[in-house]
Design a protein around this motif. Sequence first.
Motif, short mmCIF file in Angstrom:
data_model
loop_
_atom_site.label_atom_id
_atom_site.label_comp_id
_atom_site.label_asym_id
_atom_site.label_seq_id
_atom_site.Cartn_x
_atom_site.Cartn_y
_atom_site.Cartn_z
N SER A 1 4.74 15.93 -40.03
CA SER A 1 3.11 15.96 -39.96
C SER A 1 2.59 16.46 -41.10
O SER A 1 1.32 16.39 -41.30
N ARG A 2 3.50 16.98 -42.16
CA ARG A 2 2.64 17.33 -43.47
C ARG A 2 1.99 16.34 -44.31
O ARG A 2 2.49 15.23 -44.53
N PRO B 1 6.49 24.81 -37.75
CA PRO B 1 5.91 23.43 -38.05
C PRO B 1 6.65 22.37 -38.05
O PRO B 1 7.84 22.44 -38.08
N THR C 1 -4.47 18.21 -40.94
CA THR C 1 -4.67 17.08 -41.67
C THR C 1 -5.96 16.45 -41.30
O THR C 1 -6.78 17.08 -40.27
N ASP D 1 2.12 12.84 -36.28
CA ASP D 1 1.52 13.93 -35.42
C ASP D 1 2.08 13.67 -33.81
O ASP D 1 1.40 14.34 -33.09
N TYR E 1 0.81 20.24 -39.03
CA TYR E 1 0.08 20.82 -40.22
C TYR E 1 -1.22 20.41 -40.28
O TYR E 1 -1.65 19.50 -39.41
N GLY F 1 -1.37 24.25 -45.79
CA GLY F 1 -0.23 24.51 -44.93
C GLY F 1 -0.50 24.13 -43.27
O GLY F 1 -1.17 23.01 -43.16
N HIS F 2 0.02 24.99 -42.46
CA HIS F 2 -0.13 25.01 -40.97
C HIS F 2 -0.96 25.89 -40.70
O HIS F 2 -0.77 27.03 -41.10
N ALA G 1 8.02 18.86 -39.78
CA ALA G 1 7.91 18.48 -41.21
C ALA G 1 7.05 17.09 -41.51
O ALA G 1 6.44 16.84 -42.45
#
Length: 252
Positions: free
Chosen positions: A170-171, A166, A242, A250, A240, A149-150, A168
């Motif tokens: 950037s997931r 968060p 990464t 991002d 999130y 997750g984040h 979304a």
Amino acid sequence: MRTSHRTIRTALLVAAVAAASLSLTACGGDDAGAKDAGSARSSQSAAAPETTAAAPAASASASATAAGQDGASAAPAAAKTTTGSGGTSGGTSGGDGSETTKGAGSGAEAPACAHGDVKITAAKADEVPTEHIVLTATNTSGRACTLLGHPLIAFGDIQTAKDVPPVAKSRPAAPVVLDPGAPAYANVRISLGGVHEDNKVVKEFNVNLFAADGPAEGSVVVTAPAGGVAVDEAVAKTGYWTPELRNGADDF
């Protein structure tokens, strides 16, 4: 009587000459025959080595042809055997090895990273005024773990601080698995820049991680960069985790 004796001598002389001629003719014929016979023998003797030399040559040629045919027929057989056995054996072992490796890899899932598995640091983004900070989580556990997750960020008292939502987009597409020593990143918006009455100076803050079934136990205390940052909790957002920061995903 004189005439008769002369006649007889003449006849005898003629007979003797005739006999001599016949003898010479006979002798000449023998010489010619001997010469012919000698020539024939010489020709045969001269021809014999040629015949003898030709025979080995023919024999060698036949042997070379036979050897060439045998070699040609044997070489593909050997190549076929080598390639076939090597290919079969390599293919089997390669297939088994690959399948075994893939099976082990797919079956061995890295557990979720706990707060004691990572070191988290914060740095200001390269911008003026500062609107973002970048969190870096480095795996210090000595084994692989999955960063889920984040980051769960609390800019203030961990019990009362407002949750930072968060972004979304950037997931990442796949879970972030960190090998020992590997980092992951999260971009965090802390304000809209400039001076605002709702901004507060934060010198340190708490970051919690996710477990498989929700927030993990414990948190990491992170020191703010440059002695403190101005945070507006009303506009704060987080990306999130990464493996690398991505343009677009991002940027928020």
